[in-house]
Design an enzyme around this catalytic site. Structure first.
Site, PDB file in Angstrom:
ATOM      1  N   LYS A  50       0.855  -1.189   0.000  1.00  0.00           N
ATOM      2  CA  LYS A  50       0.000   0.000   0.000  1.00  0.00           C
ATOM      3  C   LYS A  50       0.884   1.229   0.000  1.00  0.00           C
ATOM      4  O   LYS A  50       1.806   1.341   0.803  1.00  0.00           O
ATOM      5  CB  LYS A  50      -0.886   0.000   1.262  1.00  0.00           C
ATOM      6  CG  LYS A  50      -1.844   1.160   1.314  1.00  0.00           C
ATOM      7  CD  LYS A  50      -3.089   0.892   0.499  1.00  0.00           C
ATOM      8  CE  LYS A  50      -3.885   2.131   0.175  1.00  0.00           C
ATOM      9  NZ  LYS A  50      -3.400   2.854  -1.055  1.00  0.00           N
ATOM     10  N   GLN A  78       7.021   4.130   4.057  1.00  0.00           N
ATOM     11  CA  GLN A  78       5.633   3.679   4.036  1.00  0.00           C
ATOM     12  C   GLN A  78       5.440   2.391   4.843  1.00  0.00           C
ATOM     13  O   GLN A  78       4.393   2.196   5.452  1.00  0.00           O
ATOM     14  CB  GLN A  78       5.198   3.470   2.570  1.00  0.00           C
ATOM     15  CG  GLN A  78       3.694   3.526   2.352  1.00  0.00           C
ATOM     16  CD  GLN A  78       3.158   4.942   2.205  1.00  0.00           C
ATOM     17  OE1 GLN A  78       3.757   5.771   1.535  1.00  0.00           O
ATOM     18  NE2 GLN A  78       2.032   5.226   2.832  1.00  0.00           N
ATOM     19  N   LYS A  96       5.172   3.677   8.469  1.00  0.00           N
ATOM     20  CA  LYS A  96       3.970   4.517   8.608  1.00  0.00           C
ATOM     21  C   LYS A  96       2.717   3.639   8.627  1.00  0.00           C
ATOM     22  O   LYS A  96       1.842   3.780   9.477  1.00  0.00           O
ATOM     23  CB  LYS A  96       3.913   5.478   7.416  1.00  0.00           C
ATOM     24  CG  LYS A  96       2.768   6.467   7.470  1.00  0.00           C
ATOM     25  CD  LYS A  96       2.527   7.146   6.118  1.00  0.00           C
ATOM     26  CE  LYS A  96       3.759   7.785   5.550  1.00  0.00           C
ATOM     27  NZ  LYS A  96       3.427   8.720   4.430  1.00  0.00           N
ATOM     28  N   LYS A 153       5.624   2.107  -2.867  1.00  0.00           N
ATOM     29  CA  LYS A 153       5.493   3.432  -3.463  1.00  0.00           C
ATOM     30  C   LYS A 153       5.812   3.313  -4.937  1.00  0.00           C
ATOM     31  O   LYS A 153       6.511   2.380  -5.347  1.00  0.00           O
ATOM     32  CB  LYS A 153       6.490   4.407  -2.825  1.00  0.00           C
ATOM     33  CG  LYS A 153       6.070   5.846  -2.959  1.00  0.00           C
ATOM     34  CD  LYS A 153       5.069   6.224  -1.892  1.00  0.00           C
ATOM     35  CE  LYS A 153       4.614   7.646  -1.988  1.00  0.00           C
ATOM     36  NZ  LYS A 153       3.964   8.079  -0.740  1.00  0.00           N
ATOM     37  N   GLY A 207      -2.805   8.281  -4.423  1.00  0.00           N
ATOM     38  CA  GLY A 207      -2.132   9.478  -4.910  1.00  0.00           C
ATOM     39  C   GLY A 207      -0.938   9.860  -4.063  1.00  0.00           C
ATOM     40  O   GLY A 207      -0.663   9.285  -3.016  1.00  0.00           O
ATOM     41  N   ASP A 208      -0.214  10.839  -4.554  1.00  0.00           N
ATOM     42  CA  ASP A 208       0.866  11.504  -3.836  1.00  0.00           C
ATOM     43  C   ASP A 208       1.084  12.791  -4.638  1.00  0.00           C
ATOM     44  O   ASP A 208       0.172  13.223  -5.369  1.00  0.00           O
ATOM     45  CB  ASP A 208       2.132  10.606  -3.794  1.00  0.00           C
ATOM     46  CG  ASP A 208       3.163  11.077  -2.770  1.00  0.00           C
ATOM     47  OD1 ASP A 208       3.021  10.744  -1.585  1.00  0.00           O
ATOM     48  OD2 ASP A 208       4.111  11.794  -3.143  1.00  0.00           O
ATOM     49  N   THR A 217      -4.754  13.532   5.162  1.00  0.00           N
ATOM     50  CA  THR A 217      -3.353  13.702   5.559  1.00  0.00           C
ATOM     51  C   THR A 217      -3.189  15.007   6.338  1.00  0.00           C
ATOM     52  O   THR A 217      -2.553  15.043   7.401  1.00  0.00           O
ATOM     53  CB  THR A 217      -2.425  13.679   4.332  1.00  0.00           C
ATOM     54  OG1 THR A 217      -2.788  12.565   3.513  1.00  0.00           O
ATOM     55  CG2 THR A 217      -0.977  13.556   4.729  1.00  0.00           C
ATOM     56  N   ASN A 236      -2.950  19.059  -1.422  1.00  0.00           N
ATOM     57  CA  ASN A 236      -3.917  18.485  -0.482  1.00  0.00           C
ATOM     58  C   ASN A 236      -3.526  18.589   0.976  1.00  0.00           C
ATOM     59  O   ASN A 236      -4.343  18.913   1.829  1.00  0.00           O
ATOM     60  CB  ASN A 236      -3.958  16.967  -0.716  1.00  0.00           C
ATOM     61  CG  ASN A 236      -5.106  16.576  -1.539  1.00  0.00           C
ATOM     62  OD1 ASN A 236      -5.917  17.420  -1.886  1.00  0.00           O
ATOM     63  ND2 ASN A 236      -5.187  15.302  -1.840  1.00  0.00           N
ATOM     64  N   SER A 250      -7.031   5.680   3.563  1.00  0.00           N
ATOM     65  CA  SER A 250      -7.034   4.757   2.424  1.00  0.00           C
ATOM     66  C   SER A 250      -7.442   3.358   2.880  1.00  0.00           C
ATOM     67  O   SER A 250      -8.188   2.653   2.185  1.00  0.00           O
ATOM     68  CB  SER A 250      -5.644   4.681   1.780  1.00  0.00           C
ATOM     69  OG  SER A 250      -5.422   5.776   0.926  1.00  0.00           O
TER      70      SER A 250
END
Ligand code: GLU
Length: 438
Positions: free
Chosen positions: A83, A104, A107, A119, A158-159, A203, A234, A370
């Site tokens: 993820k 990630q 996290k 990622k 997204g990022d 976020t 965002n 997410s």
């Protein structure tokens, strides 16, 4: 061990930086768990389970062929399916994707939502491209990536440079080439077709919830405080929104051309209009608001504020910036972006007694939401905005207490870097140990 990993991954400075931060934090946990060293957990955890790099050819509006490079680094799936987001930005390379994928893992572990770490992205630059070019690029990107994805395999989101528009095109192409409307294979979808409420805000909101939790440990709160924020995507927009909802005043936003200062407090409607609707540079904000000024270049961290929320990109806040913030009386810093503070800046904040929330804890609200989207997709439910926000809030409280308690337990009270890294590492390492040498 770190030196070997650096040599094996030559020319990847951001990945080295991310590895170093984790490895230097977890020594006390390794003392307690010799079995992690004996079973090669460190050597395994810094090696991605799988890395995919691919050609992304597409045709621009003048019928010229363009070629970009696509990446997906599937780092660790001990806790759940891979993820993590996709980043489209000209600076993207393997080092950037590996640092993001590595972060990630930890996290995602902190969210306690059963998700592994990955990622991906491309060196494609969405700025200045037409909608049709973005669509053709996304379709070509997905023509390769689809075979590596799936709701139980790998779930992107997204990022930077990948928002609702790109996710729509990517999801559409996945659906077309697989002949499956598989909602759970992507998060950040439109709320009309499987997306979760609060994902867009998550976020930024989460980083501010985390800040509020840090303040609570000192019997303080955001109410009445000023905040300096970098970025205008965002994360920054919704961090500003939540700061304002909690009674604080956000003064700044930025993009790669400079920053704006609005002493009257950011006008959120105007900021959203400029960045989300018209997709203009941040300088347009100052042109339309008399209380604001635009500063081209320079450092947003020279603006005094009691809270700092770096929410733009990696390595955007240097030691010099940290010193400026400290001398201006900053009380709390929470990383909305991934690894925005350079290591010596982090040490300076900690030494000065500033509350410091590292990204893998402070910005975990996005990926946590997410995971809520995945749950809703799997059970064909829809939760409303306030229910979803409550769940996010609870998850952020959990992330904060996991990091806070681990810092205490390993003899570094108040050090959220050590706390977040050890709590997350032990969780992933335990799962890897239980699942054998794979
Ligand atoms: N790109 C975001 C992050 O850095 C979100 C990832 C996701 O939702 O999967 O955590």
């Amino acid at each position: 061990m770190y030196q070997t990993a650096v040599a094996r991954n030559a020319g990847e400075p951001e990945f080295h930086q991310a590895m170093h931060e984790v490895l230097e934090s977890i020594a006390p946990a390794l003392d307690e768990h010799p079995e992690f060293l004996e079973s090669g957990i460190l050597e395994r955890i810094v090696e991605p389970e799988r890395q995919v790099m691919f050609r992304v050819p597409w045709t621009d509006d003048r019928n010229r062929v363009q070629v970009n490079r696509g990446f997906r680094v599937q780092f660790n799936s001990a806790l759940g399916p891979y993820k993590g987001g996709l980043r489209f930005h000209p600076t993207v390379n393997l080092s950037i994707i590996k640092f993001l994928g590595f972060e990630q893992i930890f996290k995602n572990a902190l969210t306690a939502q059963g998700i592994g770490g990955a990622k991906g992205g491309s060196d494609f630059d969405p700025h200045g491209k037409s909608d049709a070019e973005i669509m053709r690029f996304c379709q070509s990107f997905m023509n390769e990536l689809y075979r590596h994805l799936g709701e139980h395999t790998d779930v992107p989101a997204g990022d930077i440079g990948v928002g609702a528009r790109e996710i729509g095109y990517l999801f559409g192409q996945y659906r077309k080439v697989t002949n499956r409307h598989e909602s759970g294979m992507f998060t950040g979808k439109g709320t009309g077709w499987g997306g979760a409420e609060v994902r867009t805000e998550a976020t930024g909101y989460g980083a501010v919830f985390f800040t509020e939790e840090m303040f609570a440990t000192r019997n303080a709160s955001i109410d009445g405080k000023t905040a300096v924020v970098s970025g205008s995507g965002n994360v920054a927009i919704y961090a500003i929104e939540k700061v304002q909802q909690l009674g604080g005043k956000a003064l700044t936003a930025s993009d790669s051309s400079g920053y704006i200062v609005d002493e009257a407090g950011i006008d959120l409607d105007l900021l959203k209009q400029i960045k989300e609707v018209e997709r203009l540079r941040i300088s347009s904000y100052a042109e339309r608001r008399t209380s604001a000024r635009f500063v081209s270049g320079g450092s947003v961290w020279d603006v005094p504020g009691q809270i700092a929320l770096p929410s733009a990109t990696q390595n955007e806040l240097s030691l010099r910036d940290a010193k400026a913030l400290i001398s201006n009386g900053v009380e709390a810093v929470a990383e909305g972006a991934n690894m925005p503070c350079l290591p010596d800046a982090v040490h300076a904040f900690q030494q000065a007694g500033v509350l410091f929330g590292p990204g893998k804890a402070a910005n975990a609200g996005g990926v946590a939401t997410s995971a809520l989207e995945m749950s809703q997709n799997a059970s064909r439910q829809r939760w409303n905005f306030s229910d979803s926000e409550d769940r996010l809030h609870n998850i952020m409280r959990g992330v904060h207490s996991a990091a806070f308690e681990a810092a205490d337990r390993y003899g570094r009270p108040g050090d959220y870097v050590v706390g977040a890294n050890t709590a997350a590492f032990v969780k992933v390492a335990d799962a890897m140990l239980a699942q054998g040498v794979i």
